[in-house]
Write a protein that holds these residues in place. Structure first.
Motif, PDB file in Angstrom:
ATOM      1  N   UNK A  54       0.823  -1.327   0.060  1.00 50.84           N
ATOM      2  CA  UNK A  54      -0.271  -0.269  -0.053  1.00 50.84           C
ATOM      3  C   UNK A  54       0.967   1.388  -0.244  1.00 50.84           C
ATOM      4  N   UNK A  55       0.525   2.237  -0.707  1.00 52.72           N
ATOM      5  CA  UNK A  55       1.152   3.461  -0.784  1.00 52.72           C
ATOM      6  C   UNK A  55       1.641   4.117   0.860  1.00 52.72           C
ATOM      7  N   UNK A  56       2.371   4.480   1.358  1.00 54.13           N
ATOM      8  CA  UNK A  56       2.670   4.882   2.680  1.00 54.13           C
ATOM      9  C   UNK A  56       2.558   6.217   2.771  1.00 54.13           C
ATOM     10  N   UNK A  57       1.283   6.841   2.518  1.00 56.46           N
ATOM     11  CA  UNK A  57       1.023   8.206   2.977  1.00 56.46           C
ATOM     12  C   UNK A  57      -0.242   8.530   3.721  1.00 56.46           C
ATOM     13  N   UNK A  73      -0.023  -2.508  11.160  1.00 55.14           N
ATOM     14  CA  UNK A  73       0.442  -1.845   9.954  1.00 55.14           C
ATOM     15  C   UNK A  73       2.128  -2.129  10.326  1.00 55.14           C
ATOM     16  N   UNK A  74       2.795  -2.550   9.065  1.00 56.91           N
ATOM     17  CA  UNK A  74       4.258  -2.686   9.005  1.00 56.91           C
ATOM     18  C   UNK A  74       4.933  -2.104   7.787  1.00 56.91           C
ATOM     19  N   UNK A  75       5.864  -1.239   7.894  1.00 53.44           N
ATOM     20  CA  UNK A  75       6.420  -0.676   6.921  1.00 53.44           C
ATOM     21  C   UNK A  75       7.809  -1.288   6.558  1.00 53.44           C
ATOM     22  N   UNK A  76       8.218  -1.503   5.186  1.00 53.77           N
ATOM     23  CA  UNK A  76       9.576  -1.847   4.947  1.00 53.77           C
ATOM     24  C   UNK A  76      10.406  -0.980   4.308  1.00 53.77           C
ATOM     25  N   UNK A  77       9.856   0.125   3.803  1.00 56.52           N
ATOM     26  CA  UNK A  77      10.479   1.027   3.223  1.00 56.52           C
ATOM     27  C   UNK A  77       9.610   2.506   3.346  1.00 56.52           C
ATOM     28  N   UNK A 116       2.659  -2.212   4.604  1.00 57.10           N
ATOM     29  CA  UNK A 116       1.949  -3.678   4.623  1.00 57.10           C
ATOM     30  C   UNK A 116       0.790  -3.640   5.582  1.00 57.10           C
ATOM     31  N   UNK A 117      -0.465  -3.765   5.347  1.00 54.56           N
ATOM     32  CA  UNK A 117      -1.597  -3.922   6.509  1.00 54.56           C
ATOM     33  C   UNK A 117      -2.210  -5.052   6.575  1.00 54.56           C
ATOM     34  N   UNK A 118      -1.952  -5.726   7.808  1.00 59.20           N
ATOM     35  CA  UNK A 118      -2.662  -6.951   8.270  1.00 59.20           C
ATOM     36  C   UNK A 118      -3.853  -6.724   9.034  1.00 59.20           C
ATOM     37  N   UNK A 119      -4.903  -7.589   8.755  1.00 59.37           N
ATOM     38  CA  UNK A 119      -6.279  -7.314   9.616  1.00 59.37           C
ATOM     39  C   UNK A 119      -6.935  -8.645   9.759  1.00 59.37           C
ATOM     40  N   UNK A 120      -7.941  -8.853  10.478  1.00 60.34           N
ATOM     41  CA  UNK A 120      -8.545 -10.052  10.728  1.00 60.34           C
ATOM     42  C   UNK A 120     -10.106  -9.833  10.211  1.00 60.34           C
ATOM     43  N   UNK A 121     -10.749 -10.703   9.793  1.00 61.49           N
ATOM     44  CA  UNK A 121     -12.425 -10.748   9.739  1.00 61.49           C
ATOM     45  C   UNK A 121     -12.748 -11.999   9.862  1.00 61.49           C
TER      46      UNK A 121
END
Length: 413
Positions: free
Chosen positions: A269-272, A295-299, A304-309
């Motif tokens: 995802x765009x980090x903005x 939410x985890x950023x690698x640059x 990356x955004x993880x979530x549960x449903x």
């Protein structure tokens, strides 16, 4: 003596014999001088049977037609219960959700109650009748039959109790009250005499099936005196009440679990600013409830955004994300099913440090991997492999001193 709203679940009215037994219990209250409004669920597993028949015809049936189908289950049980009361010499009338004045938003499958017009119910009570109301259902402003989601009969009962200013709302089920864990999983779980609205709400949201979360929200908002008890015994139940009245010695009040969890990761995802807002507004627009979010950023440019449903929402979530991939600007979606969430809940956790650490330690000692974590002032939740759910629940229940010597009794299975 007063106005009492009762709710009887599917197990309680699962057979004609049980319906007759429920009628006898209602008569006891009526003979004591009470006005009675009774909310009833569909008989036994009849809702599951209807869902299975629908899926044999259409793998992805229309939400509107599913609501039309599923609400018939409650209509069967309310009519039979009214007949049982009439046969025993008591005047009773059955009402569907719309006849009872339950107005909902225009959402199929998970509608929320917007208001209750109690005129019809009050008119029937003034005539001395016992009023039997179909749980789980209402009518939208567009005149469409809607359902409130699984367990919605609890919400119906509390909404009626609040609107009618009832003296008490009793939720009858197949267990004797609210337990420190599901007694089907932890036989040595203990029944609580009382529990706060906030603790009960957390437990309900986290998978404790004894009460629907929205029913607890409504009970707290309208200060409804709520009691959970068994329809198979005369044992006193659990009172759900304000925290100020609660015992303060418990650090952890209960262990809940939900074996119906899926994890989704939106990669690249765009980090903005506004990224999270756009993503989760898109999901909310599709009526998808999201739980744990990481939410985890690698640059600097992407995240990356993880979530549960809920597992039931997995396909719909993936379809929604696929439809909006270009607009949201992410690279790909990864998902994992076969997961569960195990949680500990307790108001005492606010002032007792180290509770989360103890939970993690106990799970680690059983070689249970933790995939995601979520916390609040009164709960800690961990996402784990579903096949390890029972082990995790029993381990935590014992570790936090909740086991009792006598095995819990579950009726009506």
């Amino acid at each position: 003596m007063g106005l009492i709203v009762q709710k009887y679940g599917g197990t309680s009215v699962g057979t004609v014999e049980r319906i007759m037994r429920v009628a006898d219990r209602i008569i006891e209250y009526k003979n004591a001088g009470n006005d009675m409004v009774v909310v009833v669920s569909a008989m036994g597993k009849s809702t599951d049977v209807l869902i299975e028949m629908a899926r044999q015809i259409a793998p992805n049936p229309s939400a509107r037609e599913m609501d039309m189908l599923l609400t018939t289950g409650e209509q069967v049980s309310i009519a039979l219960l009214a007949m049982a009361l009439q046969q025993k010499g008591y005047d009773a009338v059955s009402l569907t959700g719309w006849q009872a004045g339950i107005a909902t938003e225009s959402v199929h499958g998970k509608a929320r109650i917007q208001e209750v017009d109690t005129a019809r119910i009050r008119s029937e009570l003034q005539r001395g009748r016992i009023v039997i109301v179909a749980g789980f259902q209402g009518i939208s402003e567009k005149g469409e039959i809607t359902t409130l989601g699984r367990g919605g009969s609890d919400t119906t009962a509390v909404a009626l109790a609040g609107s009618l200013r009832a003296d008490k709302c009793e939720i009858f089920t197949d267990v004797s009250g609210v337990y420190t864990a599901d007694p089907r999983v932890v036989p040595m779980a203990q029944k609580l005499d009382s529990i706060s609205y906030d603790e009960m709400l957390e437990l309900a949201i986290l998978g404790a099936g004894v009460l629907h979360p929205r029913s607890v929200e409504a009970a707290k908002k309208y200060k409804v005196k709520l009691v959970v008890r068994s329809s198979f015994s005369q044992e006193e139940g659990t009172c759900v009440e304000e925290a100020a009245d609660m015992e303060t010695g418990r650090v952890v009040s209960g262990v809940a679990h939900d074996e119906d969890i899926a994890k989704i990761t939106v990669v690249g995802m765009p980090a903005r600013v506004g990224t999270l807002s756009r993503l989760f507004n898109t999901l909310a627009g599709a009526q998808i409830n999201v739980d744990i979010i990481i939410q985890s950023s690698y640059d600097a440019a992407v995240t990356n955004i993880s979530f549960t449903v809920s597992s039931d929402d997995l396909v719909r979530t993936l379809d929604t994300l696929a439809a909006y991939q270009e607009a949201l600007g992410f690279d790909k979606v990864e998902h994992e099913s076969g997961l569960a969430k195990v949680s500990i809940v307790g108001a005492g956790m606010i002032t007792n440090p180290g509770v989360a650490a103890e939970m993690f330690q106990q799970l680690a000692e059983q070689d249970i991997s933790i995939k995601m974590v979520s916390t609040s002032d009164i709960k800690v939740s961990c996402v784990i492999p579903a096949e390890q759910t029972s082990l995790a629940v029993r381990t935590l229940h014992t570790a936090f001193g909740l086991d009792v010597a006598e095995q819990a009794v579950v009726h009506g299975i």
